[in-house]
Design a protein around this motif. Structure first.
Motif, PDB file in Angstrom:
ATOM      1  N   ALA A  12       6.872  -4.145  -6.491  1.00  0.00           N
ATOM      2  CA  ALA A  12       7.908  -3.446  -6.421  1.00  0.00           C
ATOM      3  C   ALA A  12       7.469  -2.184  -5.745  1.00  0.00           C
ATOM      4  O   ALA A  12       6.725  -1.562  -6.414  1.00  0.00           O
ATOM      5  N   ARG A  13       8.191  -1.945  -4.636  1.00  0.00           N
ATOM      6  CA  ARG A  13       7.999  -0.444  -4.091  1.00  0.00           C
ATOM      7  C   ARG A  13       9.170   0.399  -3.619  1.00  0.00           C
ATOM      8  O   ARG A  13      10.151  -0.365  -3.207  1.00  0.00           O
ATOM      9  N   PHE A  14       8.973   1.741  -3.845  1.00  0.00           N
ATOM     10  CA  PHE A  14      10.159   2.338  -3.426  1.00  0.00           C
ATOM     11  C   PHE A  14      10.180   2.801  -1.917  1.00  0.00           C
ATOM     12  O   PHE A  14       9.135   3.310  -1.444  1.00  0.00           O
ATOM     13  N   THR A  15      11.233   2.519  -1.183  1.00  0.00           N
ATOM     14  CA  THR A  15      11.225   2.742   0.251  1.00  0.00           C
ATOM     15  C   THR A  15      11.834   4.005   0.494  1.00  0.00           C
ATOM     16  O   THR A  15      11.875   4.364   1.911  1.00  0.00           O
ATOM     17  N   GLY A  16      12.252   4.775  -0.403  1.00  0.00           N
ATOM     18  CA  GLY A  16      12.670   6.134  -0.091  1.00  0.00           C
ATOM     19  C   GLY A  16      14.284   6.111  -0.333  1.00  0.00           C
ATOM     20  O   GLY A  16      14.842   7.192  -0.637  1.00  0.00           O
ATOM     21  N   ALA A  17      15.035   5.059  -0.146  1.00  0.00           N
ATOM     22  CA  ALA A  17      16.275   4.707  -0.496  1.00  0.00           C
ATOM     23  C   ALA A  17      16.642   3.687  -1.320  1.00  0.00           C
ATOM     24  O   ALA A  17      17.481   3.728  -2.262  1.00  0.00           O
ATOM     25  N   GLN A  18      15.802   2.783  -1.576  1.00  0.00           N
ATOM     26  CA  GLN A  18      15.836   1.550  -2.443  1.00  0.00           C
ATOM     27  C   GLN A  18      14.505   0.982  -2.739  1.00  0.00           C
ATOM     28  O   GLN A  18      13.374   1.291  -2.013  1.00  0.00           O
ATOM     29  N   TRP A  19      14.327   0.151  -3.978  1.00  0.00           N
ATOM     30  CA  TRP A  19      13.468  -0.608  -4.267  1.00  0.00           C
ATOM     31  C   TRP A  19      13.265  -1.908  -3.582  1.00  0.00           C
ATOM     32  O   TRP A  19      14.063  -2.573  -3.529  1.00  0.00           O
ATOM     33  N   LEU A  20      12.228  -2.407  -3.053  1.00  0.00           N
ATOM     34  CA  LEU A  20      11.972  -3.486  -2.364  1.00  0.00           C
ATOM     35  C   LEU A  20      10.832  -4.378  -3.132  1.00  0.00           C
ATOM     36  O   LEU A  20       9.951  -3.841  -3.387  1.00  0.00           O
TER      37      LEU A  20
END
Length: 59
Positions: A12-20
């Motif tokens: 799980a990584r935060f993309t700056g707008a959502q979590w991927l």
């Protein structure tokens, strides 16, 4: 043949707008909150027989 890092784990990584949520470099799903990312990541990992690795921000 070796296994690349993350290929046998949901990350799980935060993309700056959502979590991927992804396996290796393959994206699976995007969610809006960290809580959703952790819950969904753990459920996916359990269902697929993988580990769950919460991580940081995507570059």
């Amino acid at each position: 043949m070796g296994v690349a890092v993350g290929e046998n784990a949901i990350s799980a990584r935060f993309t700056g707008a959502q979590w991927l949520l992804s396996v290796g470099r393959t994206p699976l799903v995007r969610v809006d909150t960290r809580a959703e990312a952790e819950a969904s990541g753990r459920q996916l990992a359990t269902a697929l027989g993988l580990r769950f690795e919460p991580s940081g921000v995507v570059d």
